[in-house]
Design a protein around this motif. Structure first.
Motif, PDB file in Angstrom:
ATOM      1  N   SER A   1       2.073  15.098  -1.205  1.00  0.00           N
ATOM      2  CA  SER A   1       1.974  14.105  -2.832  1.00  0.00           C
ATOM      3  C   SER A   1       2.747  15.087  -3.987  1.00  0.00           C
ATOM      4  CB  SER A   1       0.573  13.588  -3.204  1.00  0.00           C
ATOM      5  OG  SER A   1      -0.126  14.479  -3.943  1.00  0.00           O
TER       6      SER A   1
ATOM      7  N   GLU B   1       0.893  -0.954   0.217  1.00  0.00           N
ATOM      8  CA  GLU B   1       0.162   0.078  -0.216  1.00  0.00           C
ATOM      9  C   GLU B   1       0.797   1.048  -0.156  1.00  0.00           C
ATOM     10  OE1 GLU B   1      -0.216   0.276   5.224  1.00  0.00           O
ATOM     11  OE2 GLU B   1      -2.400  -0.107   3.210  1.00  0.00           O
ATOM     12  N   PHE B   2       2.377   1.182   0.148  1.00  0.00           N
ATOM     13  CA  PHE B   2       2.940   2.563   0.797  1.00  0.00           C
ATOM     14  C   PHE B   2       3.294   2.529  -0.692  1.00  0.00           C
ATOM     15  CE2 PHE B   2       5.391  -0.931   1.895  1.00  0.00           C
ATOM     16  CZ  PHE B   2       6.424  -1.285   1.425  1.00  0.00           C
TER      17      PHE B   2
ATOM     18  N   VAL C   1       2.394   4.453  -3.819  1.00  0.00           N
ATOM     19  CA  VAL C   1       1.100   5.324  -4.099  1.00  0.00           C
ATOM     20  C   VAL C   1       0.520   5.499  -5.273  1.00  0.00           C
ATOM     21  CG1 VAL C   1       1.231   6.545  -2.122  1.00  0.00           C
ATOM     22  CG2 VAL C   1       2.255   7.633  -4.038  1.00  0.00           C
TER      23      VAL C   1
ATOM     24  N   ARG D   1      11.287   6.813   1.743  1.00  0.00           N
ATOM     25  CA  ARG D   1      11.611   4.545   1.461  1.00  0.00           C
ATOM     26  C   ARG D   1      11.120   4.398   0.311  1.00  0.00           C
ATOM     27  NH1 ARG D   1       6.898   2.194   4.672  1.00  0.00           N
ATOM     28  NH2 ARG D   1       5.426   3.347   4.498  1.00  0.00           N
TER      29      ARG D   1
ATOM     30  N   ASP E   1       5.121  15.108  -6.434  1.00  0.00           N
ATOM     31  CA  ASP E   1       6.198  14.561  -6.637  1.00  0.00           C
ATOM     32  C   ASP E   1       7.677  15.644  -7.109  1.00  0.00           C
ATOM     33  OD1 ASP E   1       7.344  11.855  -6.859  1.00  0.00           O
ATOM     34  OD2 ASP E   1       7.391  11.789  -8.711  1.00  0.00           O
TER      35      ASP E   1
ATOM     36  N   THR F   1       4.354  15.335   3.552  1.00  0.00           N
ATOM     37  CA  THR F   1       2.480  15.145   3.733  1.00  0.00           C
ATOM     38  C   THR F   1       1.733  14.702   2.399  1.00  0.00           C
ATOM     39  OG1 THR F   1       2.524  17.557   5.196  1.00  0.00           O
ATOM     40  CG2 THR F   1       1.992  15.363   6.335  1.00  0.00           C
TER      41      THR F   1
ATOM     42  N   LYS G   1      10.204  11.683  -4.453  1.00  0.00           N
ATOM     43  CA  LYS G   1      10.203  10.396  -4.026  1.00  0.00           C
ATOM     44  C   LYS G   1       9.599   8.736  -5.344  1.00  0.00           C
ATOM     45  CE  LYS G   1       5.523  12.398  -2.228  1.00  0.00           C
ATOM     46  NZ  LYS G   1       4.250  11.331  -2.716  1.00  0.00           N
TER      47      LYS G   1
ATOM     48  N   GLU H   1       6.169   5.501  -7.749  1.00  0.00           N
ATOM     49  CA  GLU H   1       5.722   7.083  -6.698  1.00  0.00           C
ATOM     50  C   GLU H   1       5.624   6.021  -4.658  1.00  0.00           C
ATOM     51  OE1 GLU H   1       4.084  10.579  -5.448  1.00  0.00           O
ATOM     52  OE2 GLU H   1       3.667   9.530  -7.237  1.00  0.00           O
TER      53      GLU H   1
ATOM     54  N   PRO I   1       6.544   7.417   6.356  1.00  0.00           N
ATOM     55  CA  PRO I   1       6.420   8.806   5.635  1.00  0.00           C
ATOM     56  C   PRO I   1       7.482  10.309   6.892  1.00  0.00           C
ATOM     57  CG  PRO I   1       4.525   7.798   5.491  1.00  0.00           C
ATOM     58  CD  PRO I   1       4.968   7.185   6.513  1.00  0.00           C
TER      59      PRO I   1
ATOM     60  N   ASP J   1       5.398   6.288  -0.403  1.00  0.00           N
ATOM     61  CA  ASP J   1       4.803   7.325  -0.235  1.00  0.00           C
ATOM     62  C   ASP J   1       5.350   8.535   1.231  1.00  0.00           C
ATOM     63  OD1 ASP J   1       5.850   5.193   1.701  1.00  0.00           O
ATOM     64  OD2 ASP J   1       4.179   5.293   2.725  1.00  0.00           O
ATOM     65  N   ALA J   2       7.118   8.618   1.005  1.00  0.00           N
ATOM     66  CA  ALA J   2       7.734   8.811   1.310  1.00  0.00           C
ATOM     67  C   ALA J   2       9.085   8.970   0.645  1.00  0.00           C
ATOM     68  CB  ALA J   2       7.701   8.442   3.210  1.00  0.00           C
TER      69      ALA J   2
END
Length: 458
Positions: A454, A371-372, A374, A392, A456, A452, A413, A386, A449, A388-389
């Motif tokens: 999104s 799920e991370f 995105v 990551r 990129d 916050t 990310k 991509e 994350p 979530d952080a």
């Protein structure tokens, strides 16, 4: 190395020899971009996406040297052609001052030179009416010459896009809108305005669409009654048909249609920067082929092995001293590689393979990615994953390396996937197994994350 059975095999990364080599290299190397301590051993066998490093590790290269090696390592379609050529020294000449013949007649020379490369390039851009080419050394020079010929035709203003990356020479840097480090402290060309690059799916929320008189940012600025920029002063608009450094973002159809309307209404030349997206990488010969835009200029490099600025004869200045370069039209080996590369890309089935293998990657990640992840986006084999952080993403790049898969970051990310254009179904399966295993790495799963937003783009 048997490409049909090879798989990544890593004992340690980086190994002892790699660390020693890197230390030796940096004794005299200026600070620059080195993603990790991978040292390719050019004396060992390599094939397709597979290569060995100096410690004997077998790596699977899904960077294709940032699209500069479109067929990976030692592809027969390139190597067999080069072996036919009886290469000479000097293999580089001052190509803007002298010509080189590789046999007679020029239409069917035994060894292709820059003359044949020019013809190949106009063959694959003739659907846009582009019939003239200037060869240079690099992609940045291709962009420099693209904007030079546009400025020479009038105007001192230009539009670029948020997230753009067009090169590292001063003119190209003036167009960049990705990482701050690229431009800070350097002088710039004046009059360059940056506006949103709309990759929105559905309703636009990036700021490109407006409630103004033109309906979008550029059209508002150029509006004949309420605008703030005289269209006669605009020398060009430059855009990437799919952004590279900015996060592998694909433009929305409405956005491209808006650019086309501006191009046609105000007669503003549009430069398509195809340094990374061109030559089959997206499943079409040019990334812009996916869109409604007919570019006035195309820039190419990386996989072409030289830089190229392609436009119509009318756009190029008539004075012979306005454009020049030493090696661009005089690198005999690079010209032969470029011709062989174009011939391989235009061979039967290659573009279909690019499209199908890209679809395969997306299907695997749609089914099995955690799920991370995105977003998975891009065209053909120019794919961005991509997370979530940013932390990551960095952990993923490291975890892939430890397992023998070379990938690179882009944007803020996102990981980019750039396998060879002739990558096989088996090779995609192998790479995706490694990639998914890397995503399950403990350090990746625990890299929480750090932002916050999104967004990129840096």
């Amino acid at each position: 190395m048997d490409r049909e059975t090879a798989e990544p095999s890593v004992r340690s990364m980086p190994g002892e020899k790699a660390e020693q080599w890197v230390e030796y290299h940096h004794e005299h190397a200026a600070p620059s971009t080195y993603v990790y301590e991978f040292v390719w051993d050019i004396t060992e066998d390599a094939a397709g996406p597979f290569c060995r490093d100096v410690d004997g590790n077998v790596l699977m290269d899904f960077t294709s040297h940032v699209a500069a090696a479109p067929f990976g390592y030692n592809n027969p379609k390139i190597m067999d052609r080069l072996e036919e050529f009886d290469l000479v020294d000097p293999s580089k000449i001052a190509g803007q001052d002298f010509y080189a013949s590789g046999g007679w007649p020029p239409e069917d020379a035994d060894v292709p030179t820059s003359s044949q490369l020019l013809h190949r390039l106009t063959d694959i851009t003739e659907h846009y009416g582009l019939d003239t080419v200037f060869l240079s050394n690099t992609g940045a020079e291709a962009v420099e010459n693209a904007i030079k010929i546009c400025y020479a035709n009038g105007g001192h203003r230009a539009f670029t896009f948020d997230g753009a990356f067009h090169g590292r020479t001063l003119g190209a840097l003036s167009l960049n809108r990705s990482k701050t480090v690229h431009r800070k402290g350097y002088p710039e060309i004046g009059g360059v305005v940056s506006v949103p690059y709309c990759a929105c799916e559905g309703d636009c929320d990036c700021g490109w669409k407006t409630n103004g008189p033109g309906g979008n940012v550029i059209a508002d600025k150029l509006h004949p009654k309420r605008g703030v920029v005289d269209p006669e002063e605009v020398a060009y608009i430059i855009l990437e048909p799919q952004q590279g450094e900015g996060g592998y973002r694909v433009p929305s159809e409405d956005f491209v249609d808006d650019v086309v309307d501006i191009q046609q209404e105000y007669d503003v030349p549009v430069v398509a920067d195809e340094i990374q997206s061109g030559l089959g990488r997206t499943g079409e010969l040019w990334g812009v082929d996916h869109t409604s835009l007919d570019p006035d200029v195309i820039t190419s490099a990386k996989g072409l092995r030289v830089g190229a600025t392609v436009a119509s004869e009318d756009l190029f200045p008539e004075e012979t001293g306005r454009l020049s370069s030493t090696w661009g039209a005089g690198d005999l080996v690079a010209a032969a590689q470029g011709v062989a590369t174009i011939d391989a890309i235009t061979s039967d089935g290659l573009l279909e393979n690019v499209t199908e293998r890209g679809r395969q990657v997306k299907e695997v990640l749609a089914d099995d990615a955690p799920e991370f992840v995105v977003d998975v986006r891009g065209r053909g084999l120019m794919l961005g994953v991509e997370f979530d952080a940013r932390d990551r993403r960095e952990a993923v790049v490291k975890a892939c390396l430890e397992r023998g898969l070379l990938v690179l970051g882009c944007g803020y990310k996102t990981v980019r996937l750039l396998p060879p254009l002739d990558v096989t179904e088996r090779e995609i399966d192998v790479a995706m197994d490694v990639f998914l295993d890397a995503l399950d790495d403990r350090k990746v799963r625990h890299a929480g994350p750090s932002v916050t937003s999104s967004d990129d783009v840096i």
